[in-house]
Write a protein that holds these residues in place. Structure first.
Motif, PDB file in Angstrom:
ATOM      1  N   LEU A 180      23.313 -53.013 -25.829  1.00 35.20           N
ATOM      2  CA  LEU A 180      22.285 -53.599 -27.511  1.00 35.20           C
ATOM      3  C   LEU A 180      21.050 -52.622 -26.690  1.00 35.20           C
ATOM      4  O   LEU A 180      19.851 -52.253 -28.123  1.00 35.20           O
ATOM      5  N   SER A 181      20.928 -51.885 -25.953  1.00 31.38           N
ATOM      6  CA  SER A 181      19.485 -50.667 -25.720  1.00 31.38           C
ATOM      7  C   SER A 181      20.724 -49.109 -25.626  1.00 31.38           C
ATOM      8  O   SER A 181      19.693 -48.550 -25.600  1.00 31.38           O
ATOM      9  N   THR A 182      21.868 -49.279 -26.224  1.00 36.32           N
ATOM     10  CA  THR A 182      22.367 -48.395 -26.631  1.00 36.32           C
ATOM     11  C   THR A 182      22.896 -48.187 -28.223  1.00 36.32           C
ATOM     12  O   THR A 182      24.458 -47.937 -28.454  1.00 36.32           O
ATOM     13  N   LYS A 183      22.524 -48.444 -28.623  1.00 40.88           N
ATOM     14  CA  LYS A 183      22.683 -49.255 -30.443  1.00 40.88           C
ATOM     15  C   LYS A 183      22.871 -47.931 -31.099  1.00 40.88           C
ATOM     16  O   LYS A 183      24.124 -47.874 -31.598  1.00 40.88           O
ATOM     17  N   GLY A 184      22.805 -46.444 -30.796  1.00 42.46           N
ATOM     18  CA  GLY A 184      23.162 -45.666 -31.338  1.00 42.46           C
ATOM     19  C   GLY A 184      23.917 -44.826 -30.978  1.00 42.46           C
ATOM     20  O   GLY A 184      24.704 -43.802 -31.207  1.00 42.46           O
ATOM     21  N   LYS A 185      24.980 -45.234 -29.784  1.00 44.06           N
ATOM     22  CA  LYS A 185      26.260 -44.780 -29.263  1.00 44.06           C
ATOM     23  C   LYS A 185      27.645 -45.587 -29.547  1.00 44.06           C
ATOM     24  O   LYS A 185      28.275 -45.580 -29.350  1.00 44.06           O
ATOM     25  N   ARG A 186      27.180 -46.324 -30.938  1.00 42.03           N
ATOM     26  CA  ARG A 186      28.177 -47.295 -31.204  1.00 42.03           C
ATOM     27  C   ARG A 186      29.280 -46.283 -31.669  1.00 42.03           C
ATOM     28  O   ARG A 186      28.896 -45.238 -32.457  1.00 42.03           O
TER      29      ARG A 186
END
Length: 496
Positions: free
Chosen positions: A473-479
């Protein structure tokens, strides 16, 4: 040992023939192995019989015939409570939750290892390094537990030091794995699985004969200690929390085991997979039920046994002609060898393909990796032999701890297949947090008290899952990209 009369002549003759046969199968497999995919996953062409028996025999180990019956020897019938639910779902749960997708991905993407899958799902090859490290920490001890069992058998049947069996089994497994890779391992598994099945049946029949029937055996157990007949067992171990933990460990958490995970890549198709599940599950249930029941029956047959790991070999040695006993005992040797070969190939593939070919030398050809695999197999095999000679603990404890360590990978596997939001930083963090929790809950007394009798793997997986959610949830940009998610997700659009 006073409980047995060593018979080295027949034992070495039969085991010698058996080992030569294993080596010949390895040589034959090497003639048929033409590529790296063939070496690691049988080129995705394994049929029903090979797939079902190979999965079952890799799941079963020396622990099934030595460590676990030894545990039940101290506990009684309570230990058998995990047999049916644990074994019945050991292949079914992985097949239902992840099997169809893995068979599809194995054929479409050419995956050979668990690392291939995780690296592709999370779009980062650094997963290979993490997985390789975990394998070194946990799979080598797991192999060591099997090879310790070989030492137990040699000691019982010949009176020779345990290291003779450790070195002998290690050398044979190294030879046929170096020669034939996964093809050699899975071909030998068919013979080994058949021997294991026969050994379990013979051991149970012998206990009934030696004990005057099941009714008499149960009466003797009840007279010795009525706690043998009920939960939580004579030693108080099988509380409801430990009971639930063991069912989860040996069924649900098998999805995190790389040596079992890769078996799906070797299967020919989905129809093969489902038929293999029926075959493997049936064989495992009969084998486990009878051999573990033999451990319970052995309580009154061989009372006050100092090393409970010896109970099944002693039953076989006492009840059979030395030559026949040696033939049947090959079934226990087969249990260890069938697990070691799967683990050895899996560990080798992690070192050569996942680390060497992906990081150290990306330009390495498949032929170079195959040649390196043989060298790495030899090196890892020697390390395992040394571990077995040192024998740092009991078979059951070593095997269970090692299995629990790799079980943590069930978190990135399941979240990767069922949740689009799972990211690479979260996958790495979850495994690290889960393993640290497992170790702390195993080694630190205060942490043991906090988990109220649950096996350490349960809080380990729970923490790993929590970390997976929070970090994702805290690294959504890494999906990962939508293309990768569509390939891996078990959704309507992406279902295998």
């Amino acid at each position: 040992m006073a409980e047995v009369t060593p018979t080295p002549g027949p034992f070495f003759l039969i085991l010698g023939i058996y080992f030569v046969l294993m080596a010949c199968i390895g040589w034959y497999a090497s003639r048929k192995t033409k590529s790296l995919r063939d070496y690691f996953v049988l080129n995705g062409k394994a049929g029903v019989i090979i797939s079902g028996i190979a999965y079952a025999t890799t799941q079963y180990s020396m622990g099934t015939f030595l460590g676990t019956p030894g545990m039940l020897y101290k506990m009684g019938y309570a230990g058998m409570g995990i047999t049916i639910p644990g074994v019945a779902f050991a292949m079914i749960i992985p097949t239902v939750l992840i099997g169809r997708r893995l068979v599809t991905l194995g054929h479409e993407r050419g995956f050979l290892t668990l690392s291939d899958y995780l690296s592709d799902r999370y779009e980062d090859h650094r997963m290979s390094g993490l997985l390789g490290l975990m394998m070194l920490c946990f799979l080598i001890p797991m192999m060591g537990a099997q090879i310790i069992g070989a030492g137990v058998i040699v000691n019982v049947f010949t009176g020779l030091p345990a290291y003779v069996g450790v070195i002998g089994m290690g050398a044979i497994v190294i030879i046929y794995c170096m020669s034939g890779g996964m093809r050699g391992a899975m071909m030998t598994d068919v013979l080994q699985g058949s021997l294991m099945f026969i050994t379990a049946i013979v051991a149970f029949i012998l206990t009934l004969h030696q004990g005057g029937g099941l009714s008499h055996l149960n009466s003797s157990l009840n007279e010795m200690n009525s706690a043998y007949m009920s939960f939580p067992g004579a030693n108080g171990t099988m509380t409801w929390t430990y009971y639930v933990s063991n069912i989860l460990l040996w069924s649900f958490f098998t999805m995190g085991q790389p040596q079992l995970f890769t078996k799906f890549f070797a299967m020919k198709d989905h129809k093969t997979m489902f038929r293999a599940v029926l075959l493997g599950t049936g064989g495992m249930m009969v084998t486990a039920l009878l051999v573990l029941w033999s451990g319970v029956n052995g309580i009154s047959l061989v009372p006050n046994l100092k090393n409970s790991d010896y109970i099944i070999p002693i039953i076989l040695q006492r009840g059979l002609n030395p030559v026949i006993a040696s033939v049947v005992i090959a079934g226990i040797v087969a249990a260890g060898m069938s697990t070691i070969d799967g683990l050895l190939i899996t560990t080798t593939s992690a070192a050569t393909r996942d680390v060497y070919q992906k990081y150290i030398n990306p330009k390495a050809s498949d032929d170079q990796v195959m040649k390196l695999s043989k060298i790495v197999t030899l090196i890892v095999g020697v390390v395992v032999i040394i571990f077995g000679c040192l024998k740092p603990g009991s078979i059951f404890i070593i095997n269970t701890f090692a299995f629990s360590g790799m079980a943590i990978f069930v978190v990135p596997i399941l979240f990767g297949m069922y949740w689009k939001g799972a990211t690479f930083p979260a996958a790495v963090s979850s495994v690290i947090a889960g393993v640290l929790t497992l170790i702390c809950c195993t080694k630190i007394a205060a942490m043991k008290a906090l988990i109220h009798g649950f096996h350490a793997v349960v809080p380990g997986v729970a923490v790993a899952a929590l970390v997976m959610v929070l970090v994702s949830l805290s690294t959504k940009g890494k999906r990962p990209s939508e293309e990768t998610l569509a390939r891996h997700m078990l959704t309507k659009q992406g279902r295998a």
